[in-house]
Design an enzyme around this catalytic site. Structure first.
Site, short mmCIF file in Angstrom:
data_model
loop_
_atom_site.label_atom_id
_atom_site.label_comp_id
_atom_site.label_asym_id
_atom_site.label_seq_id
_atom_site.Cartn_x
_atom_site.Cartn_y
_atom_site.Cartn_z
N ARG A 95 -1.59 -34.70 -7.40
CA ARG A 95 -1.80 -33.89 -8.58
C ARG A 95 -2.86 -33.07 -8.16
O ARG A 95 -4.11 -33.70 -7.90
CB ARG A 95 -1.70 -34.66 -9.77
CG ARG A 95 -0.52 -35.22 -10.30
CD ARG A 95 0.50 -33.95 -10.78
NE ARG A 95 1.91 -34.26 -11.34
CZ ARG A 95 2.84 -34.39 -10.68
NH1 ARG A 95 2.95 -34.39 -9.11
NH2 ARG A 95 4.06 -34.69 -11.24
N GLU A 130 -1.90 -25.09 -11.25
CA GLU A 130 -0.67 -24.52 -10.56
C GLU A 130 -0.14 -23.72 -11.59
O GLU A 130 -0.07 -24.03 -12.77
CB GLU A 130 0.38 -25.78 -10.44
CG GLU A 130 0.28 -26.27 -9.02
CD GLU A 130 1.20 -27.46 -8.64
OE1 GLU A 130 2.12 -27.41 -9.23
OE2 GLU A 130 0.55 -28.27 -8.33
N HIS A 140 3.62 -27.00 -3.80
CA HIS A 140 4.31 -27.85 -4.22
C HIS A 140 5.76 -28.18 -4.04
O HIS A 140 6.58 -28.34 -4.87
CB HIS A 140 4.13 -27.76 -5.71
CG HIS A 140 4.09 -29.25 -6.52
ND1 HIS A 140 3.53 -29.67 -7.73
CD2 HIS A 140 4.64 -30.52 -6.12
CE1 HIS A 140 3.73 -30.83 -8.14
NE2 HIS A 140 4.28 -31.33 -7.17
#
Length: 342
Positions: free
Chosen positions: A245, A274, A292
């Protein structure tokens, strides 16, 4: 048809037939698109009053937003289970769910191999500072004007922060490159689960790793677990990999550590804000960037959807979840031990 219902938020792409088959034991409802406000309104107007279990995902977060306390408190009283498609579930307030008596599952195991593959891809790319070469050859500039030698992984110390399923899968792959594996967890693993990796303190992990891979979950205690003080402790020329993360790393501190030369190169698949990426990362050719895509394979996406459905069926048929989130699982074990002892 039984009176209980399951609610799908968003889409099922790879296991649609298996979802439809769940209609044999449940009434199936779907909320494929909409807004958070509309979803909350439907909850309060009784549209989902027969819903026992919800299927949701990280992708469906764009529809409802985070399952924070506000949203959890609006969910129907009938709801007992949330089956989440994703290994990470930091967009769900687990404590709020627990207070409401709602059990939550995620999809560990199903994501391990694909995420570990991406971690190794990023490690190799970062060790070879591959971004400059990727860009120059596509621009017809062969190796470019800034070509640099890279490093071999062999004999490097590979440090893993978070030796769960993904971390263990990363370790297996890194070992094949002749790397020495060490790790840090809150607790040391049983020796038969370490696979020859050495357990070290957090401080030692930072001070002695040539490559540091982040493979832990995000929660309030792990946000910015890697920031300026931690970078200051690391070896000169360390390589940092993050497939977990984004907010685990203070990106501003990371950019400064790269400017100073403390960090030699970086490979990242996740970002602090993000999909926004820190300009200092975008402008640095010594960073390998991916959007991602750690679990973005046909096989893994289907496995994740199937695991969610396994949890959903176990919830309805047996009143339990196959892969309940650790916070609730450990809490239940502690409660059971207390009851046995009192």
């Amino acid at each position: 048809m039984v009176g209980k219902a399951a609610l799908l938020i968003g889409e099922i792409t790879h296991a649609r037939r298996e979802w439809q088959e769940c209609g044999a034991i449940l009434k199936l409802k779907e909320y494929p698109d909409g807004s958070r406000e509309e979803f909350v309104s439907k909850c309060r107007n009784g549209d989902f009053d027969d819903v026992t279990v919800i299927y949701r995902s990280n992708d469906s977060n764009k529809i409802t937003g985070n399952f924070n306390k506000e949203l959890v408190d609006a969910l129907p009283d009938s709801l007992k289970f949330i089956c989440h498609n994703g290994a990470g579930y930091d967009n769900i307030d687990i404590e709020a769910c627990t207070r409401r008596g709602i059990s939550v599952s995620s999809t560990p195991v199903a994501v391990n191999d694909a995420t570990a593959d991406i971690a190794i891809f990023l490690m190799l790319g970062a060790l070879r500072r591959i971004t400059s070469s990727f860009q120059s050859v596509r621009q017809g500039n062969w190796r470019g004007s800034n070509f640099q030698l890279g490093h071999d992984p062999k004999n490097k110390v590979f440090g893993i922060l978070g030796m769960g399923g993904i971390g263990s899968a990363v370790a297996t792959r890194a070992r094949a490159f002749g790397m020495k594996i060490q790790y840090h967890n809150r607790h040391q693993l049983p020796s038969n689960e370490e696979g020859g990796a050495e357990y070290v303190s957090f401080k030692e992990l930072l001070e002695t790793s040539d490559v540091l891979s982040l493979n832990l979950s995000l929660n309030p205690s792990t946000k910015h677990i890697i920031s300026k003080p931690q970078f200051d402790m690391m070896k000169e020329g360390v390589v940092v990999i993050n497939t977990a993360r984004g907010p685990l790393i203070d990106e501003a501190a990371l950019v400064e550590a790269m400017k100073s030369g403390k960090v030699w190169s970086v490979g990242v698949d996740v970002y602090e804000e993000e999909p926004k990426i820190h300009l200092g990362l975008l402008e640095n050719e010594n960073v390998v960037l991916l959007p991602h895509i750690g679990t973005a394979t046909f096989e893994t996406q289907r496995d994740m959807e199937l695991l969610v459905l396994e949890n959903l069926k176990d919830a309805v048929q047996y009143g339990r979840l196959k892969t309940q989130v650790l916070e609730q699982k450990y809490r239940k074990n502690e409660d059971d031990r207390w009851l046995r002892n009192h």
